[in-house]
Write a protein that holds these residues in place. Structure first.
Motif, PDB file in Angstrom:
ATOM      1  N   MET A 214       9.635  -7.695 -86.297  1.00 49.17           N
ATOM      2  CA  MET A 214      10.665  -6.667 -86.112  1.00 49.17           C
ATOM      3  C   MET A 214      10.027  -5.291 -85.887  1.00 49.17           C
ATOM      4  O   MET A 214      10.486  -4.514 -85.045  1.00 49.17           O
ATOM      5  CB  MET A 214      11.613  -6.625 -87.312  1.00 49.17           C
ATOM      6  CG  MET A 214      12.443  -7.883 -87.480  1.00 49.17           C
ATOM      7  SD  MET A 214      13.462  -8.252 -86.056  1.00 49.17           S
ATOM      8  CE  MET A 214      14.687  -6.984 -86.210  1.00 49.17           C
ATOM      9  N   ARG A 215       8.958  -4.980 -86.616  1.00 54.94           N
ATOM     10  CA  ARG A 215       8.263  -3.701 -86.402  1.00 54.94           C
ATOM     11  C   ARG A 215       7.672  -3.646 -84.993  1.00 54.94           C
ATOM     12  O   ARG A 215       7.726  -2.611 -84.325  1.00 54.94           O
ATOM     13  CB  ARG A 215       7.184  -3.490 -87.464  1.00 54.94           C
ATOM     14  CG  ARG A 215       7.750  -3.132 -88.836  1.00 54.94           C
ATOM     15  CD  ARG A 215       6.659  -2.764 -89.821  1.00 54.94           C
ATOM     16  NE  ARG A 215       5.740  -3.863 -90.104  1.00 54.94           N
ATOM     17  CZ  ARG A 215       5.969  -4.838 -90.991  1.00 54.94           C
ATOM     18  NH1 ARG A 215       7.091  -4.854 -91.698  1.00 54.94           N
ATOM     19  NH2 ARG A 215       5.077  -5.793 -91.176  1.00 54.94           N
TER      20      ARG A 215
ATOM     21  N   ARG B  82       7.266  -4.155 -78.129  1.00 49.68           N
ATOM     22  CA  ARG B  82       6.585  -5.399 -77.777  1.00 49.68           C
ATOM     23  C   ARG B  82       7.588  -6.531 -77.564  1.00 49.68           C
ATOM     24  O   ARG B  82       8.682  -6.526 -78.109  1.00 49.68           O
ATOM     25  CB  ARG B  82       5.578  -5.770 -78.847  1.00 49.68           C
ATOM     26  CG  ARG B  82       4.471  -4.707 -78.891  1.00 49.68           C
ATOM     27  CD  ARG B  82       3.362  -4.987 -79.836  1.00 49.68           C
ATOM     28  NE  ARG B  82       2.827  -6.321 -79.709  1.00 49.68           N
ATOM     29  CZ  ARG B  82       2.236  -6.951 -80.705  1.00 49.68           C
ATOM     30  NH1 ARG B  82       2.109  -6.379 -81.870  1.00 49.68           N
ATOM     31  NH2 ARG B  82       1.756  -8.165 -80.533  1.00 49.68           N
ATOM     32  N   THR B  83       7.187  -7.525 -76.768  1.00 49.28           N
ATOM     33  CA  THR B  83       8.020  -8.675 -76.429  1.00 49.28           C
ATOM     34  C   THR B  83       7.321  -9.945 -76.909  1.00 49.28           C
ATOM     35  O   THR B  83       6.095 -10.028 -76.896  1.00 49.28           O
ATOM     36  CB  THR B  83       8.236  -8.734 -74.903  1.00 49.28           C
ATOM     37  OG1 THR B  83       8.837  -7.518 -74.488  1.00 49.28           O
ATOM     38  CG2 THR B  83       9.121  -9.891 -74.507  1.00 49.28           C
ATOM     39  N   PHE B  84       8.124 -10.935 -77.292  1.00 48.04           N
ATOM     40  CA  PHE B  84       7.589 -12.199 -77.792  1.00 48.04           C
ATOM     41  C   PHE B  84       8.239 -13.375 -77.088  1.00 48.04           C
ATOM     42  O   PHE B  84       9.439 -13.342 -76.791  1.00 48.04           O
ATOM     43  CB  PHE B  84       7.862 -12.345 -79.304  1.00 48.04           C
ATOM     44  CG  PHE B  84       7.195 -11.305 -80.141  1.00 48.04           C
ATOM     45  CD1 PHE B  84       5.924 -11.509 -80.651  1.00 48.04           C
ATOM     46  CD2 PHE B  84       7.832 -10.105 -80.417  1.00 48.04           C
ATOM     47  CE1 PHE B  84       5.310 -10.541 -81.422  1.00 48.04           C
ATOM     48  CE2 PHE B  84       7.227  -9.143 -81.184  1.00 48.04           C
ATOM     49  CZ  PHE B  84       5.962  -9.354 -81.697  1.00 48.04           C
TER      50      PHE B  84
ATOM     51  N   ARG C 229      12.934  -9.590 -77.085  1.00 50.71           N
ATOM     52  CA  ARG C 229      12.517  -8.323 -76.484  1.00 50.71           C
ATOM     53  C   ARG C 229      13.372  -7.212 -77.048  1.00 50.71           C
ATOM     54  O   ARG C 229      14.515  -7.433 -77.449  1.00 50.71           O
ATOM     55  CB  ARG C 229      12.614  -8.365 -74.974  1.00 50.71           C
ATOM     56  CG  ARG C 229      13.956  -8.709 -74.451  1.00 50.71           C
ATOM     57  CD  ARG C 229      13.902  -8.892 -72.928  1.00 50.71           C
ATOM     58  NE  ARG C 229      15.137  -9.442 -72.456  1.00 50.71           N
ATOM     59  CZ  ARG C 229      16.218  -8.736 -72.167  1.00 50.71           C
ATOM     60  NH1 ARG C 229      16.199  -7.430 -72.309  1.00 50.71           N
ATOM     61  NH2 ARG C 229      17.308  -9.315 -71.746  1.00 50.71           N
ATOM     62  N   PRO C 230      12.832  -6.002 -77.090  1.00 47.44           N
ATOM     63  CA  PRO C 230      13.589  -4.882 -77.650  1.00 47.44           C
ATOM     64  C   PRO C 230      14.755  -4.506 -76.745  1.00 47.44           C
ATOM     65  O   PRO C 230      14.689  -4.659 -75.523  1.00 47.44           O
ATOM     66  CB  PRO C 230      12.570  -3.744 -77.728  1.00 47.44           C
ATOM     67  CG  PRO C 230      11.469  -4.133 -76.822  1.00 47.44           C
ATOM     68  CD  PRO C 230      11.492  -5.612 -76.671  1.00 47.44           C
TER      69      PRO C 230
ATOM     70  N   ASN D 268       8.437 -16.865 -90.904  1.00 44.04           N
ATOM     71  CA  ASN D 268       7.590 -16.401 -92.005  1.00 44.04           C
ATOM     72  C   ASN D 268       7.108 -14.962 -91.852  1.00 44.04           C
ATOM     73  O   ASN D 268       6.745 -14.334 -92.839  1.00 44.04           O
ATOM     74  CB  ASN D 268       6.366 -17.310 -92.150  1.00 44.04           C
ATOM     75  CG  ASN D 268       6.734 -18.699 -92.626  1.00 44.04           C
ATOM     76  OD1 ASN D 268       7.821 -18.922 -93.165  1.00 44.04           O
ATOM     77  ND2 ASN D 268       5.840 -19.651 -92.409  1.00 44.04           N
ATOM     78  N   ASP D 269       7.065 -14.457 -90.640  1.00 43.55           N
ATOM     79  CA  ASP D 269       6.499 -13.126 -90.412  1.00 43.55           C
ATOM     80  C   ASP D 269       7.495 -12.222 -89.696  1.00 43.55           C
ATOM     81  O   ASP D 269       7.133 -11.423 -88.835  1.00 43.55           O
ATOM     82  CB  ASP D 269       5.204 -13.264 -89.603  1.00 43.55           C
ATOM     83  CG  ASP D 269       4.238 -12.120 -89.829  1.00 43.55           C
ATOM     84  OD1 ASP D 269       4.492 -11.289 -90.736  1.00 43.55           O
ATOM     85  OD2 ASP D 269       3.238 -12.038 -89.095  1.00 43.55           O
TER      86      ASP D 269
END
Length: 84
Positions: free
Chosen positions: A18-19, A25-27, A40-41, A12-13
């Motif tokens: 992506m920004r 940033r890492t998730f 991760r980027p 949903n977000d």
């Protein structure tokens, strides 16, 4: 810092996520409260314009190439005889 997001938040977000990836940033993605993956980027090669590089080094001290060569000759064996 790594942020934990749910599978639903990822769906949903995705724009915000992506920004944030673009910002480095890492998730950790979870499903039903259990971590299942990491976002991760990617490392990107960063290039600068040639003119910018010239400007960066414009005020760098000049090298004494004779001294550089003497230092190399002192520490590096450059004999043309084969090593046997």
């Amino acid at each position: 810092m790594t942020e934990q997001i749910s599978q639903r938040e990822l769906r949903n977000d995705s724009g915000r996520i992506m920004r944030a990836l673009d910002e480095g940033r890492t998730f950790i993605v979870s499903r039903n409260g259990h971590p299942v993956g990491e976002l991760r980027p990617l490392r990107r090669q960063r290039f600068i314009a040639a003119q910018a590089a010239v400007e960066i080094f414009r005020h760098a001290p000049s090298l004494d190439w004779s001294a550089v060569r003497d230092d190399i000759d002192e520490y590096v064996d450059q004999d043309i005889e084969p090593r046997g």
